[in-house]
Design a protein around this motif. Structure first.
Motif, mmCIF file in Angstrom:
data_model
loop_
_atom_site.group_PDB
_atom_site.id
_atom_site.type_symbol
_atom_site.label_atom_id
_atom_site.label_comp_id
_atom_site.label_asym_id
_atom_site.label_seq_id
_atom_site.Cartn_x
_atom_site.Cartn_y
_atom_site.Cartn_z
ATOM 1 N N CYS A 43 14.344 -4.289 -27.841
ATOM 2 C CA CYS A 43 14.310 -4.039 -29.287
ATOM 3 C C CYS A 43 13.340 -2.909 -29.618
ATOM 4 C CB CYS A 43 13.925 -5.296 -30.056
ATOM 5 S SG CYS A 43 12.196 -5.742 -29.899
ATOM 6 N N GLY A 44 12.708 -2.350 -28.611
ATOM 7 C CA GLY A 44 11.824 -1.209 -28.851
ATOM 8 C C GLY A 44 10.415 -1.607 -29.218
ATOM 9 N N LYS A 45 10.060 -2.873 -29.016
ATOM 10 C CA LYS A 45 8.721 -3.302 -29.431
ATOM 11 C C LYS A 45 7.636 -2.634 -28.591
ATOM 12 C CE LYS A 45 9.117 -7.832 -27.057
ATOM 13 N NZ LYS A 45 10.387 -7.624 -26.303
ATOM 14 N N SER A 46 7.895 -2.479 -27.300
ATOM 15 C CA SER A 46 6.911 -1.777 -26.467
ATOM 16 C C SER A 46 6.822 -0.309 -26.861
ATOM 17 C CB SER A 46 7.278 -1.898 -24.984
ATOM 18 O OG SER A 46 7.079 -3.230 -24.559
ATOM 19 N N THR A 47 7.971 0.291 -27.163
ATOM 20 C CA THR A 47 7.982 1.695 -27.578
ATOM 21 C C THR A 47 7.103 1.900 -28.805
ATOM 22 O OG1 THR A 47 10.232 1.845 -26.762
ATOM 23 C CG2 THR A 47 9.499 3.622 -28.186
ATOM 24 N N LEU A 48 7.185 0.946 -29.738
ATOM 25 C CA LEU A 48 6.367 1.036 -30.945
ATOM 26 C C LEU A 48 4.877 1.034 -30.574
ATOM 27 C CD1 LEU A 48 6.487 1.123 -34.017
ATOM 28 C CD2 LEU A 48 6.468 -1.369 -34.046
ATOM 29 N N LEU A 49 4.534 0.172 -29.632
ATOM 30 C CA LEU A 49 3.148 0.107 -29.173
ATOM 31 C C LEU A 49 2.732 1.418 -28.480
ATOM 32 C CD1 LEU A 49 1.085 -2.677 -28.271
ATOM 33 C CD2 LEU A 49 1.557 -1.415 -26.193
ATOM 34 N N TYR A 50 3.649 1.995 -27.689
ATOM 35 C CA TYR A 50 3.335 3.250 -27.000
ATOM 36 C C TYR A 50 3.129 4.385 -28.005
ATOM 37 C CZ TYR A 50 5.189 0.737 -22.924
ATOM 38 O OH TYR A 50 5.430 -0.176 -21.937
ATOM 39 N N ILE A 51 3.867 4.304 -29.127
ATOM 40 C CA ILE A 51 3.703 5.333 -30.157
ATOM 41 C C ILE A 51 2.307 5.224 -30.772
ATOM 42 C CG2 ILE A 51 4.470 6.009 -32.475
ATOM 43 C CD1 ILE A 51 7.363 5.420 -31.496
ATOM 44 N N VAL A 52 1.886 4.001 -31.055
ATOM 45 C CA VAL A 52 0.535 3.812 -31.607
ATOM 46 C C VAL A 52 -0.503 4.264 -30.574
ATOM 47 C CG1 VAL A 52 -1.136 2.142 -32.494
ATOM 48 C CG2 VAL A 52 1.275 1.947 -33.136
ATOM 49 N N GLY A 53 -0.211 4.008 -29.299
ATOM 50 C CA GLY A 53 -1.130 4.423 -28.246
ATOM 51 C C GLY A 53 -1.178 5.937 -28.068
ATOM 52 N N GLY A 54 -0.165 6.629 -28.567
ATOM 53 C CA GLY A 54 -0.109 8.075 -28.404
ATOM 54 C C GLY A 54 0.504 8.482 -27.073
ATOM 55 N N PHE A 55 1.072 7.516 -26.346
ATOM 56 C CA PHE A 55 1.676 7.818 -25.039
ATOM 57 C C PHE A 55 3.070 8.399 -25.219
ATOM 58 C CE2 PHE A 55 -0.860 3.807 -24.409
ATOM 59 C CZ PHE A 55 -1.993 4.459 -23.965
ATOM 60 N N VAL A 56 3.694 8.064 -26.349
ATOM 61 C CA VAL A 56 5.045 8.524 -26.662
ATOM 62 C C VAL A 56 4.962 9.071 -28.076
ATOM 63 C CG1 VAL A 56 7.380 7.716 -27.183
ATOM 64 C CG2 VAL A 56 6.191 6.796 -25.193
#
Lengths: 261, 282
Positions: free
Chosen positions: B67-80
Motif C-alpha cells: 500500500c506504499g506505507k514504507s514508501t511514505l516513510l522513506y519520503i519523510v526520511g528523505g531517502f526517496v
C-alpha cells in the motif's frame, strides 16, 4: 589434547603432498624416461637452484614484478569495481569493455606489448596487471552492488556524504568479496608472471625453467615447478591469514581451505 | 466509553495531545509517488497523501503490504523523493536524509564490520562528538536497551531481537527529533516482538520523540500509538486516521483486558477488511 581426528584434519594437506610425491616417484620409475625425473631427483635439484645467487636474483625479480603488478591492479581495480557496483552509468560504460577483455588470455597480448614497450620489466608488469585486474574488478563490482541500500540510508541519516558513504560503508561492507577477488588475483599474478617470462625470456623464475628445458636439465625443470608451486602455497596461506584478520566480523565463507594456514 | 473517531478527511487538524501544546513536526502535503515499472507503464504507489504529525506524537501507518506505507516513510526520511507534493519537517521541505530523522529498518541494517559499541557510536562520532564522550553515551544507551555486556559482540553473533535493539540504540544515539520505524519488529518472533514493543514504549515515555511507525499488525499499532493512519492499496491512499484515546503509560496486561483497546482493534480490522473488498469491487 589433540584428538586423532583433529590431528588428521590438520595434517591432511601435508599428507596429500607426500602422497603426490610418492605417486610421482612410482610413476617416474615405471615410465623410466629421461624427460620425467623422479621426485627425489627433482627435490635434490632444489638446493642447487636456491643456493645459486643468480637464480635467487632471477626469482627475486619475478616476485618484485608480481608484487608491483598486483599492487597496481589492487589500487586501480577496487575503486573501479566499487564505482561500477554503485553507479549504474559507470557499470554500463565499463561492462562491455571488460566483457571483451575478459576472455583474452593476457599472455597472448605479450608479443604486442613487447613490440611497444620492449622485453623489460614494464611489459611483464603490465601483463601481470592486466591479468590480475579483471577478477578484482569483477568481485569488487559484485561486492559493491550487494551493499544493502538500508545500510547506506542509515549512514546518510547520520550525515555521511556520498563520498563518505563510499569509503566508510561501501568499501568495508564489500571487503569480504573484494578480498576473495584479490585471492584469485594473487594466484593469477603468479601464473601470468611465469607465462610472461616464458614469452619474454630475459630473466625471472620462468626463464630459469625454460632455459633448463632447452638444455634438457629435466630435474631443474621439475625442481623449478616445485619452487613455483611452493611459492604459490606460501603466498596464498599468507594472504588467507591477512584476509582472516581483516574480515573476522563477516559470516564464515564455506570455501575449500586451500591453504596451510 | 469514548467512540472511535473516524475521519475521512486525512488532513486532520492537529489536536493538542493531553497536556502538551501541539506543534506540527511533520507535515506531508499532497504527496504522490509514481514508480516506473517494466515497459513504459508506471505504477501509482501513493496518491495525494496529506498528513500532519504533531511533535511528540506516536503515529502508526497501517495497511496491507504494497500500500506504499514504507514508501511514505522513506519520503519523510528523505531517502526517496516524491513525484508530487512536498513533505516538511519542522516547516522545512525535506530534500534528503538528515540526523533530525533517524530510521530503524526491519532489516536492522547494522554495520557488520563494527561491533555493537562501534555501531552505536558511529552516528555520534560522525556528528563530531569526542570518542570518550560518544563511548560513555553509547554504553548508557546499550544498558537502556538491555544489551549491557554485549558491547564487543559483532552483529553476526546476535539474535534478531538483539540486532534490532542495537539498531534502535544506534539511532537514538544521535538524538533525532523523529524516529522513523519501518516494520521494525516484522522479522522477529512473537515473544521477542512483544518484549521489544514494551521496551520501545518505555523508552518513548522518557523523551517523547515523534515516532512514525509502519506496521501491518493492528494490535501493535493500537498498543503503541496516539494515532493510527489506515491506508488502502493500489494506489495507496489514507482511508482514515483513528485517534487512539487510551491512557498512558500503557501496560500490556491491562490493555489486553481493556474493552476500549479491544474495540479499537476490532474496528480497525473491519476497516482493513473493507479495504480488501474495495479491491475486489474495483
Amino acid at each position: 589434547m589433540i584428538t586423532p581426528r583433529a590431528l588428521l584434519q590438520k595434517s591432511a594437506p601435508l599428507l596429500a603432498c607426500i602422497g603426490l610425491l610418492c605417486a610421482w616417484q612410482v610413476a617416474s620409475l615405471l615410465l623410466n624416461t629421461e624427460s620425467f625425473p623422479t621426485a627425489l631427483e627433482a627435490i635434490r635439484a632444489v638446493p642447487s637452484i636456491l643456493g645459486d645467487k643468480e637464480s635467487l636474483v632471477n626469482i627475486g625479480a619475478s616476485i618484485r614484478r608480481m608484487a608491483i603488478g598486483l599492487s597496481l591492479a589492487v589500487v586501480f581495480a577496487i575503486p573501479l569495481g566499487l564505482l561500477m557496483g554503485r553507479i549504474k552509468g559507470v557499470a554500463s560504460f565499463f561492462n562491455p569493455l571488460l566483457m571483451v577483455i575478459y576472455p583474452v588470455p593476457k599472455a597472448a597480448l605479450m608479443p604486442i606489448i613487447m613490440l611497444w614497450l620492449g622485453v623489460g620489466d614494464v611489459s611483464k608488469t603490465l601483463v601481470i596487471f592486466l591479468g590480475v585486474s579483471l577478477p578484482i574488478i569483477y568481485h569488487s563490482f559484485q561486492g559493491g552492488k550487494a551493499v544493502e541500500e538500508k545500510m547506506l540510508w542509515s549512514g546518510a541519516a547520520m550525515g555521511l556524504s556520498s563520498a563518505q558513504r563510499m569509503f566508510r560503508i561501501v568499501l568495508p561492507a564489500a571487503l569480504p568479496e573484494i578480498l576473495t577477488g584479490c585471492r584469485t588475483g594473487l594466484v593469477l599474478a603468479l601464473i601470468t608472471m611465469v607465462t610472461s617470462e616464458m614469452i619474454a625470456r630475459q630473466s625471472g623464475a620462468g626463464n630459469i625453467l625454460f632455459n633448463a628445458l632447452d638444455m634438457a636439465q629435466y630435474d631443474t625443470v621439475f625442481a623449478m615447478i616445485m619452487i613455483i608451486g611452493a611459492l604459490g602455497i606460501f603466498l596464498d596461506a599468507a594472504f588467507e591469514k591477512l584476509r582472516g584478520s581483516l574480515v573476522r566480523w563477516s559470516k564464515p565463507q564455506h570455501d575449500i581451505p586451500l591453504s596451510f594456514s | 466509553m469514548k467512540v472511535v473517531t473516524l475521519r475521512s478527511d486525512a488532513l486532520a487538524e492537529s489536536e493538542p495531545l493531553s497536556g502538551k501544546p501541539a506543534s506540527a513536526m511533520i507535515h506531508i502535503d499532497r504527496v504522490s509517488q509514481r514508480f516506473q515499472t517494466s515497459g513504459r507503464q508506471s505504477h501509482l504507489a501513493l496518491s495525494d497523501i496529506s498528513l500532519t504529525i504533531d511533535d511528540g506524537a506516536f503515529v502508526s501507518i497501517l495497511g496491507p503490504s504494497g500500500c506504499g506505507k514504507s514508501t511514505l516513510l522513506y519520503i519523510v526520511g528523505g531517502f526517496v523523493s516524491p513525484s508530487d507534493g512536498v513533505a516538511r519537517v519542522k516547516g522545512k521541505a525535506i530534500t534528503g536524509p538528515g540526523p533530525d530523522r533517524g530510521p530503524v529498518f526491519q532489516e536492522f541494517a547494522l554495520f557488520p564490520w563494527k561491533n555493537v559499541l562501534g555501531n552505536v557510536m558511529y552516528g555520534l562520532r560522525q556528528q563530531g562528538v569526542k570518542h570518550s564522550e560518544a563511548e560513555a553515551k553509547s554504553r548508557k544507551l546499550l544498558e537502556m536497551v538491555g544489551l549491557k555486556g554485549y558491547e564487543n559482540f559483532y552483529p553476526k553473533e546476535l539474535s534478531g531481537g538483539m540486532k534490532q535493539r542495537v539498531a534502535i540504540a544506534r539511532t537514538l544515539a544521535y538524538n533525532p527529533a523523529v524516529l522513523l520505524m519501518d516494520e521494525p519488529f516484522g522479522a522477529l518472533d512473537a515473544h521477542t516482538r512483544t518484549r521489544l514493543q514494551n521496551d520501545l514504549l518505555n523508552i518513548w515515555e522518557r523523551d517523547r520523540k515523534t515516532v512514525l511507525f509502519v506496521t501491518h499488525s493492528v494490535e501493535e499499532a493500537v498498543f503503541l500509538s496516539d494515532k493510527v493512519v489506515v491506508m488502502t492499496r493500489s494506489p495507496g491512499r489514507i482511508k482514515v486516521v483513528v485517534d487512539i484515546d487510551l491512557p498512558r503509560p500503557r501496560k500490556r496486561a491491562e490493555l489486553l483486558l481493556d474493552a476500549r483497546y479491544q474495540k479499537y482493534v476490532v474496528d480497525i480490522e473491519k476497516l482493513i477488511d473493507d479495504t480488501g473488498e474495495d479491491e475486489i469491487h474495483a
